[in-house]
Design an enzyme around this catalytic site. Structure first.
Site, PDB file in Angstrom:
ATOM      1  N   TYR A 174      25.994  33.981  45.610  1.00  0.00           N
ATOM      2  CA  TYR A 174      25.783  34.979  44.572  1.00  0.00           C
ATOM      3  C   TYR A 174      24.365  34.776  44.018  1.00  0.00           C
ATOM      4  O   TYR A 174      24.098  33.834  43.275  1.00  0.00           O
ATOM      5  CB  TYR A 174      26.778  34.819  43.428  1.00  0.00           C
ATOM      6  CG  TYR A 174      28.220  35.080  43.767  1.00  0.00           C
ATOM      7  CD1 TYR A 174      28.594  35.751  44.925  1.00  0.00           C
ATOM      8  CD2 TYR A 174      29.230  34.660  42.900  1.00  0.00           C
ATOM      9  CE1 TYR A 174      29.928  35.988  45.211  1.00  0.00           C
ATOM     10  CE2 TYR A 174      30.565  34.896  43.176  1.00  0.00           C
ATOM     11  CZ  TYR A 174      30.908  35.558  44.339  1.00  0.00           C
ATOM     12  OH  TYR A 174      32.234  35.777  44.607  1.00  0.00           O
ATOM     13  N   PRO A 190      39.864  42.789  40.855  1.00  0.00           N
ATOM     14  CA  PRO A 190      41.146  43.244  40.289  1.00  0.00           C
ATOM     15  C   PRO A 190      41.068  44.620  39.650  1.00  0.00           C
ATOM     16  O   PRO A 190      42.100  45.195  39.325  1.00  0.00           O
ATOM     17  CB  PRO A 190      41.472  42.166  39.252  1.00  0.00           C
ATOM     18  CG  PRO A 190      40.138  41.611  38.867  1.00  0.00           C
ATOM     19  CD  PRO A 190      39.313  41.642  40.119  1.00  0.00           C
ATOM     20  N   LEU A 191      39.849  45.134  39.483  1.00  0.00           N
ATOM     21  CA  LEU A 191      39.680  46.490  38.945  1.00  0.00           C
ATOM     22  C   LEU A 191      39.082  47.427  39.982  1.00  0.00           C
ATOM     23  O   LEU A 191      38.483  48.447  39.641  1.00  0.00           O
ATOM     24  CB  LEU A 191      38.809  46.443  37.688  1.00  0.00           C
ATOM     25  CG  LEU A 191      39.427  45.662  36.530  1.00  0.00           C
ATOM     26  CD1 LEU A 191      38.437  45.496  35.393  1.00  0.00           C
ATOM     27  CD2 LEU A 191      40.696  46.352  36.040  1.00  0.00           C
ATOM     28  N   GLY A 192      39.277  47.096  41.258  1.00  0.00           N
ATOM     29  CA  GLY A 192      38.851  47.976  42.338  1.00  0.00           C
ATOM     30  C   GLY A 192      37.593  47.494  43.026  1.00  0.00           C
ATOM     31  O   GLY A 192      36.615  47.133  42.368  1.00  0.00           O
ATOM     32  N   LEU A 195      39.723  53.671  36.336  1.00  0.00           N
ATOM     33  CA  LEU A 195      39.090  53.968  35.044  1.00  0.00           C
ATOM     34  C   LEU A 195      39.487  55.329  34.489  1.00  0.00           C
ATOM     35  O   LEU A 195      39.511  55.522  33.270  1.00  0.00           O
ATOM     36  CB  LEU A 195      37.571  53.875  35.179  1.00  0.00           C
ATOM     37  CG  LEU A 195      37.002  52.472  35.398  1.00  0.00           C
ATOM     38  CD1 LEU A 195      35.510  52.544  35.699  1.00  0.00           C
ATOM     39  CD2 LEU A 195      37.249  51.596  34.174  1.00  0.00           C
TER      40      LEU A 195
END
Length: 295
Positions: A67, A216-218, A228
């Site tokens: 990263y 976890p949110l796409g 969203l």
């Protein structure tokens, strides 16, 4: 921040190897620049996010040396070293970044060991809580996979890591690995929209292994937008007192007790929103709607 701590504590804990951690952790990937490459947009805010995560009670941070590369681990060290005694830092190996930011394989056994050493040096620690072997191509497990596992087993025996994890794997990978060694966590794509790893989740749950859904949110733009802007998540959130993001995270926490969340963010406001998802309890109507019909 008593309201954050309260909601956070309600989510409970689960074993990550030989350590018990809170089920809401923090994924540090987004602290790097756009495309997870280069320095952060706001260096001071990145440090503030990490410090707020620890102050709120988070004791599990997910990172990787690629990263940035290196950028995120350096931020973690700058913000948090010397680290709290209860903090479990988990990284992953098997990839590197090209000069143009491309994600490239770095998964030969000797490269995996070098990857672990890069993490340790950048973070300024002697041992990682766990390291995930990131499978780059999802090919069926074979002798190459066995050799990669052997490298991580040697790293554990040398005291460089506490536990071995797997990432981006099939159920077949997990079962083959378990024939060789204990696995402390599995990190696969899984969220309320993208549920392709349901069989892996079920296998880990049956064996008491932590399942750590990444993105976890796409992961895709389509999935993120669907979460969203979901009318269903919005309606449930209005009824239960949460945002669509919080309902999506609460669904994961409700789905199986072995799920550990590592939602990432670049801002303290979003971090607070994520943590408060632990204080939301789904009712039977919400559980039925979300499990049966996605977002």
């Amino acid at each position: 921040m008593p309201d954050l701590v309260s909601g956070f504590e309600e989510a409970g804990t689960f074993a990550l190897g030989r350590r018990e951690v809170h089920r809401i952790g923090y994924g540090a990937m987004q602290l790097a620049g756009d495309g997870v490459f280069g320095p952060p947009r706001d260096h001071d805010e990145a440090l503030a996010v990490l410090r707020m995560a620890i102050a709120s009670g988070i004791d599990h941070i997910d990172t990787a040396h690629y990263y940035g590369p290196g950028t995120v681990n350096e931020l973690i060290r700058e913000a948090l070293h010397p680290y709290p005694a209860n903090l479990v830092i988990v990284s992953k190996v098997a990839a590197r970044r090209g000069d143009d930011g491309a994600v490239l394989p770095y998964d030969e056994p000797d490269q995996l060991l070098l990857g672990i050493e890069e993490n340790l040096e950048a973070l300024n620690i002697e041992r990682l809580g766990a390291v995930n072997l990131r499978i780059m191509d999802r090919a069926a497990p074979d002798a190459r996979f066995d050799a990669q596992l052997t490298a991580l087993i040697r790293a554990r025996e040398a005291g460089l890591i506490d536990g071995i994890g797997l990432s981006n794997i099939s159920r077949e990978h997990l079962l083959r690995a378990l024939d060789r060694t204990p696995i402390v966590c599995v990190q696969n794509l899984f969220n309320i929209v993208e549920r392709g790893s349901a069989d892996v989740l079920a296998e880990t749950a049956s064996r008491g292994i932590a399942f750590v859904p990444f993105c976890p949110l796409g992961m895709s733009r389509t999935a993120r937008r669907q979460i969203l802007t979901s009318p269903r998540l919005t309606e449930i959130g209005q009824r239960l007192g949460g945002t669509p993001i919080q309902i999506a995270l609460a669904w994961l926490l409700d789905l199986s007790p072995n799920i550990l969340l590592i939602p990432g963010t670049r801002t303290r406001a979003h971090l607070a929103e994520n943590i408060r998802s632990g204080g939301i309890t789904l009712d039977e109507q919400a559980r039925r709607e979300l499990t049966s019909h996605s977002a």
